[in-house]
Design a protein around this motif. Structure first.
Motif, PDB file in Angstrom:
ATOM      1  N   LEU A  14       0.835  -1.204   0.000  1.00  0.00           N
ATOM      2  CA  LEU A  14       0.000   0.000   0.000  1.00  0.00           C
ATOM      3  C   LEU A  14       0.871   1.255   0.000  1.00  0.00           C
ATOM      4  O   LEU A  14       0.622   2.199  -0.755  1.00  0.00           O
ATOM      5  CB  LEU A  14      -0.946  -0.009   1.215  1.00  0.00           C
ATOM      6  CG  LEU A  14      -1.863   1.192   1.355  1.00  0.00           C
ATOM      7  CD1 LEU A  14      -2.723   1.390   0.104  1.00  0.00           C
ATOM      8  CD2 LEU A  14      -2.754   1.050   2.593  1.00  0.00           C
ATOM      9  N   LEU A  52      -1.262  -3.547  18.193  1.00  0.00           N
ATOM     10  CA  LEU A  52      -0.855  -2.170  17.914  1.00  0.00           C
ATOM     11  C   LEU A  52      -1.002  -1.274  19.141  1.00  0.00           C
ATOM     12  O   LEU A  52      -0.114  -0.502  19.482  1.00  0.00           O
ATOM     13  CB  LEU A  52      -1.763  -1.649  16.798  1.00  0.00           C
ATOM     14  CG  LEU A  52      -1.205  -0.684  15.770  1.00  0.00           C
ATOM     15  CD1 LEU A  52       0.091  -1.207  15.187  1.00  0.00           C
ATOM     16  CD2 LEU A  52      -2.225  -0.496  14.651  1.00  0.00           C
ATOM     17  N   SER A 130      -7.404  -4.310  14.752  1.00  0.00           N
ATOM     18  CA  SER A 130      -6.507  -3.907  15.840  1.00  0.00           C
ATOM     19  C   SER A 130      -6.754  -2.458  16.196  1.00  0.00           C
ATOM     20  O   SER A 130      -5.971  -1.860  16.925  1.00  0.00           O
ATOM     21  CB  SER A 130      -5.046  -4.071  15.421  1.00  0.00           C
ATOM     22  OG  SER A 130      -4.811  -5.402  15.081  1.00  0.00           O
ATOM     23  N   SER A 131      -7.828  -1.909  15.667  1.00  0.00           N
ATOM     24  CA  SER A 131      -8.108  -0.502  15.900  1.00  0.00           C
ATOM     25  C   SER A 131      -9.032  -0.354  17.113  1.00  0.00           C
ATOM     26  O   SER A 131     -10.150  -0.869  17.122  1.00  0.00           O
ATOM     27  CB  SER A 131      -8.778   0.079  14.654  1.00  0.00           C
ATOM     28  OG  SER A 131      -9.565   1.195  14.986  1.00  0.00           O
ATOM     29  N   ARG A 133     -10.494   2.228  17.965  1.00  0.00           N
ATOM     30  CA  ARG A 133     -11.611   3.052  17.492  1.00  0.00           C
ATOM     31  C   ARG A 133     -12.712   2.173  16.875  1.00  0.00           C
ATOM     32  O   ARG A 133     -13.899   2.327  17.208  1.00  0.00           O
ATOM     33  CB  ARG A 133     -11.069   4.024  16.426  1.00  0.00           C
ATOM     34  CG  ARG A 133     -12.092   4.849  15.697  1.00  0.00           C
ATOM     35  CD  ARG A 133     -11.402   5.688  14.623  1.00  0.00           C
ATOM     36  NE  ARG A 133     -10.742   4.859  13.624  1.00  0.00           N
ATOM     37  CZ  ARG A 133     -11.358   4.257  12.609  1.00  0.00           C
ATOM     38  NH1 ARG A 133     -12.661   4.417  12.443  1.00  0.00           N
ATOM     39  NH2 ARG A 133     -10.690   3.507  11.748  1.00  0.00           N
ATOM     40  N   VAL A 150      -5.812  -8.314  14.664  1.00  0.00           N
ATOM     41  CA  VAL A 150      -5.208  -8.775  13.412  1.00  0.00           C
ATOM     42  C   VAL A 150      -4.128  -7.762  13.036  1.00  0.00           C
ATOM     43  O   VAL A 150      -4.349  -6.575  13.081  1.00  0.00           O
ATOM     44  CB  VAL A 150      -6.267  -8.937  12.286  1.00  0.00           C
ATOM     45  CG1 VAL A 150      -7.046  -7.670  12.049  1.00  0.00           C
ATOM     46  CG2 VAL A 150      -5.640  -9.416  10.981  1.00  0.00           C
ATOM     47  N   LEU A 171     -11.681  -2.717   7.413  1.00  0.00           N
ATOM     48  CA  LEU A 171     -10.501  -2.081   6.822  1.00  0.00           C
ATOM     49  C   LEU A 171     -10.925  -0.749   6.217  1.00  0.00           C
ATOM     50  O   LEU A 171     -12.101  -0.547   5.895  1.00  0.00           O
ATOM     51  CB  LEU A 171      -9.916  -2.971   5.719  1.00  0.00           C
ATOM     52  CG  LEU A 171      -9.271  -4.291   6.174  1.00  0.00           C
ATOM     53  CD1 LEU A 171      -9.008  -5.190   4.968  1.00  0.00           C
ATOM     54  CD2 LEU A 171      -7.977  -4.030   6.932  1.00  0.00           C
ATOM     55  N   ARG A 178      -7.041   1.604  -3.238  1.00  0.00           N
ATOM     56  CA  ARG A 178      -5.726   1.888  -3.832  1.00  0.00           C
ATOM     57  C   ARG A 178      -5.004   0.620  -4.232  1.00  0.00           C
ATOM     58  O   ARG A 178      -4.198   0.612  -5.162  1.00  0.00           O
ATOM     59  CB  ARG A 178      -4.858   2.654  -2.833  1.00  0.00           C
ATOM     60  CG  ARG A 178      -5.289   4.075  -2.618  1.00  0.00           C
ATOM     61  CD  ARG A 178      -4.222   4.812  -1.801  1.00  0.00           C
ATOM     62  NE  ARG A 178      -4.772   6.030  -1.233  1.00  0.00           N
ATOM     63  CZ  ARG A 178      -4.865   6.258   0.068  1.00  0.00           C
ATOM     64  NH1 ARG A 178      -4.419   5.373   0.939  1.00  0.00           N
ATOM     65  NH2 ARG A 178      -5.379   7.375   0.506  1.00  0.00           N
ATOM     66  N   GLY A 201      -7.831   8.214   4.616  1.00  0.00           N
ATOM     67  CA  GLY A 201      -8.112   8.361   3.194  1.00  0.00           C
ATOM     68  C   GLY A 201      -7.283   9.419   2.484  1.00  0.00           C
ATOM     69  O   GLY A 201      -7.329   9.513   1.264  1.00  0.00           O
ATOM     70  N   CYS A 244      -2.360   8.137  17.920  1.00  0.00           N
ATOM     71  CA  CYS A 244      -3.306   7.582  16.948  1.00  0.00           C
ATOM     72  C   CYS A 244      -3.944   6.303  17.430  1.00  0.00           C
ATOM     73  O   CYS A 244      -4.852   5.788  16.814  1.00  0.00           O
ATOM     74  CB  CYS A 244      -2.646   7.388  15.592  1.00  0.00           C
ATOM     75  SG  CYS A 244      -1.201   6.349  15.637  1.00  0.00           S
ATOM     76  N   GLN A 245      -3.497   5.729  18.547  1.00  0.00           N
ATOM     77  CA  GLN A 245      -4.107   4.491  19.022  1.00  0.00           C
ATOM     78  C   GLN A 245      -5.056   4.770  20.181  1.00  0.00           C
ATOM     79  O   GLN A 245      -4.786   4.408  21.324  1.00  0.00           O
ATOM     80  CB  GLN A 245      -3.019   3.480  19.394  1.00  0.00           C
ATOM     81  CG  GLN A 245      -2.630   2.638  18.192  1.00  0.00           C
ATOM     82  CD  GLN A 245      -3.851   2.004  17.522  1.00  0.00           C
ATOM     83  OE1 GLN A 245      -4.670   1.378  18.154  1.00  0.00           O
ATOM     84  NE2 GLN A 245      -3.982   2.184  16.212  1.00  0.00           N
TER      85      GLN A 245
HETATM   86  C1  DPM Z   1      -4.076   3.613  12.227  1.00  0.00           C
HETATM   87  C2  DPM Z   1      -5.089   2.706  12.537  1.00  0.00           C
HETATM   88  C3  DPM Z   1      -5.004   1.660  11.604  1.00  0.00           C
HETATM   89  C4  DPM Z   1      -3.923   1.985  10.718  1.00  0.00           C
HETATM   90  C5  DPM Z   1      -6.062   2.862  13.677  1.00  0.00           C
HETATM   91  C6  DPM Z   1      -7.476   3.234  13.252  1.00  0.00           C
HETATM   92  C7  DPM Z   1      -5.882   0.470  11.522  1.00  0.00           C
HETATM   93  C8  DPM Z   1      -5.413  -0.674  12.360  1.00  0.00           C
HETATM   94  C9  DPM Z   1      -6.281  -1.885  12.229  1.00  0.00           C
HETATM   95  C10 DPM Z   1      -3.748   4.863  12.908  1.00  0.00           C
HETATM   96  N1  DPM Z   1      -3.363   3.146  11.148  1.00  0.00           N
HETATM   97  O1  DPM Z   1      -7.815   3.350  12.074  1.00  0.00           O
HETATM   98  O2  DPM Z   1      -8.320   3.396  14.156  1.00  0.00           O
HETATM   99  O3  DPM Z   1      -7.345  -1.859  11.585  1.00  0.00           O
HETATM  100  O4  DPM Z   1      -5.925  -2.926  12.785  1.00  0.00           O
HETATM  101  C11 DPM Z   1      -3.639   1.974   8.196  1.00  0.00           C
HETATM  102  C12 DPM Z   1      -4.444   1.615   7.079  1.00  0.00           C
HETATM  103  C13 DPM Z   1      -4.353   2.676   6.151  1.00  0.00           C
HETATM  104  C14 DPM Z   1      -3.471   3.599   6.696  1.00  0.00           C
HETATM  105  C15 DPM Z   1      -5.209   0.363   6.916  1.00  0.00           C
HETATM  106  C16 DPM Z   1      -6.641   0.394   7.405  1.00  0.00           C
HETATM  107  C17 DPM Z   1      -4.989   2.807   4.778  1.00  0.00           C
HETATM  108  C18 DPM Z   1      -6.068   3.872   4.702  1.00  0.00           C
HETATM  109  C19 DPM Z   1      -5.580   5.304   4.700  1.00  0.00           C
HETATM  110  C20 DPM Z   1      -3.412   1.205   9.502  1.00  0.00           C
HETATM  111  N2  DPM Z   1      -3.035   3.149   7.918  1.00  0.00           N
HETATM  112  O5  DPM Z   1      -7.054   1.230   8.226  1.00  0.00           O
HETATM  113  O6  DPM Z   1      -7.410  -0.479   6.943  1.00  0.00           O
HETATM  114  O7  DPM Z   1      -4.584   5.632   4.047  1.00  0.00           O
HETATM  115  O8  DPM Z   1      -6.238   6.117   5.355  1.00  0.00           O
END
Ligand code: DPM
Length: 317
Positions: A14, A52, A130-131, A133, A150, A171, A178, A201, A244-245
C-alpha cells in the motif's frame, strides 16, 4: 535548473502504491525534476506479533522515514495521513495534504457470510481489527460480536480472513481501493455506526521545516478542501490526546453555506460509554473547530474516558 527530490517511503504494498502515485504526479508537474525513492521498513512493519495498541508508541510507522529527512538523506516522506502523529519532530513539518479518497471504513466478509451485513452477522462472529476506534464503536452498536486482533499488511489480513481465522474484517475503504481490491468491500460502514480515523483516506507529505524549494515543488499535490477537513480533525485529536491508538473517531463535511462541520467521538474500550458531538464554523480556520469540539467533549467527560484507557493499556504493556 535540474534537481533531485528524494522520497522516503515504507515498503508495504500500500505504501509503495501511494508513493508511486506521488512520484508520478510530481514528475508530471516538474518535467526536469529527478525523483528517487528509498523504501524501508518501520518499527510498525517489524513488530507484527504485538497488538498495535500495546506498543503504544507514537510514530510507529513514521520515525525511520523522519530520521532520513533529518540527516538529509531524503527530502520528503509520504505517509497515510492517519499514521502521522499530530505532533511532529522538531525540524519537520506537514508540507501538504493530498485529495482524500472515501474516508469510510469497510466491512470485508468471509465468503460464507456473503449474504450478511454488519447488522445481520450471527452472534459470536469474529471481527478482525486492531483498531481501538473500530473496536469500541462496533462493540457499542453490536455487543453480540467478538473481536480479535489482526496485524500485518492488508493482503496478509485478507489471507487470514479467507483462511477462516475471522468471520470478517474492518478495513479502510481507501486502502482497499488503492490496492485494486475495491471488490472486496462488502459494505461501507455508516458514519452513524462508526466514525473514521483522523486523516483517513488522505496522504500527508512531510518535509523539513521551512524547506521552501521542496515546499514549492510539492504544493501541486495540496488539495485545499481535504487539507481543511484534515486540519480540523488533527487539531481535534491533538487537543484531546495527540496519538493515533485511541478510540477517537471523526467525520467532516461542508455545509451548503460553505462552513465546515466536524463531528467527533470518544469511547471507552468496551463501548459502554460513547460521547459524540459536532461543531460548525468557517472553513478558513479549521483548527479552531477541532479545538472547540475537543473542549466540548472534555466538558462531557472525554478526559476521564481517555485516562482510563491509557491506564489499562499501560498495565497490559
Ligand atoms: C491507524 C489505525 C489503523 C492503521 C487505527 C485506526 C488500523 C489498524 C487496524 C492509525 N493506522 O484506524 O483506528 O485496523 O488494525 C492503516 C491503514 C491505512 C493507513 C489500513 C486500514 C490505509 C487507509 C488510509 C493502519 N493506515 O485502516 O485499513 O490511508 O487512510
Amino acid at each position: 535548473m535540474a534537481s533531485t527530490l528524494r522520497i522516503a517511503s515504507r515498503r508495504s504494498q500500500l505504501a509503495m502504491v501511494q508513493t508511486h502515485w506521488v512520484r508520478d504526479e510530481l514528475a508530471r508537474a516538474h518535467a526536469d525534476l529527478g525523483i528517487t525513492i528509498e523504501a524501508m521498513a518501520t518499527q510498525g512493519d517489524k513488530i507484527l506479533d504485538v497488538a498495535l495498541a500495546k506498543i503504544g508508541d507514537k510514530g510507529l510507522f513514521t520515525k525511520e522515514l523522519e530520521a532520513q529527512m533529518l540527516v538529509n538523506r531524503a527530502d520528503i516522506a509520504v505517509h497515510s495521513l492517519k499514521d502521522l502523529p499530530t505532533n511532529l519532530p522538531e525540524g519537520l513539518m506537514l508540507g501538504c495534504i493530498t485529495e482524500r479518497e472515501d474516508p469510510a471504513d469497510a466491512l470485508v466478509v468471509h465468503q460464507k457470510h456473503s449474504d450478511k451485513t454488519l447488522a445481520t452477522l450471527p452472534a459470536g462472529s469474529v471481527v478482525g481489527t486492531s483498531s481501538l476506534r473500530r473496536l469500541a464503536q462496533l462493540r457499542h452498536h453490536f455487543p453480540h460480536l467478538q473481536f480479535k486482533d489482526v496485524r500485518g499488511n492488508v493482503i496478509t489480513r485478507l489471507q487470514k480472513l479467507d483462511d477462516g481465522e475471522y468471520d470478517c474484517l474492518i478495513l479502510a475503504a481507501a486502502g482497499l481501493g488503492r490496492l485494486g481490491l475495491g471488490d472486496r468491500i462488502h459494505e461501507l460502514i455508516d458514519p452513524a455506526i462508526s466514525l473514521h480515523a483522523v486523516g483517513q483516506g488522505a496522504l500527508g507529505i512531510e518535509c523539513r521545516d521551512g524547506d521552501t524549494a521542496v515546499l514549492e515543488q510539492i504544493q501541486v499535490l495540496e488539495h485545499t478542501p481535504t487539507a481543511r477537513r484534515c486540519l480540523a480533525e488533527r487539531a481535534f485529536l491533538r487537543e484531546l490526546e495527540g496519538g493515533c491508538q485511541v478510540p477517537i473517531g471523526v467525520n467532516t463535511r461542508f455545509a451548503d453555506s460553505g462552513e465546515l462541520i466536524l463531528t467527533g467521538m470518544v469511547a471507552s474500550l468496551d463501548g459502554g460509554r460513547l460521547l459524540r458531538d459536532a461543531v460548525q464554523g468557517p472553513q478558513e480556520d479549521p483548527e479552531a473547530l477541532g479545538i472547540d469540539l475537543a473542549q466540548r467533549l472534555r466538558g462531557q467527560g472525554a478526559g476521564e474516558i481517555l485516562e482510563e484507557i491509557f491506564a489499562s493499556v499501560r498495565s497490559q504493556a
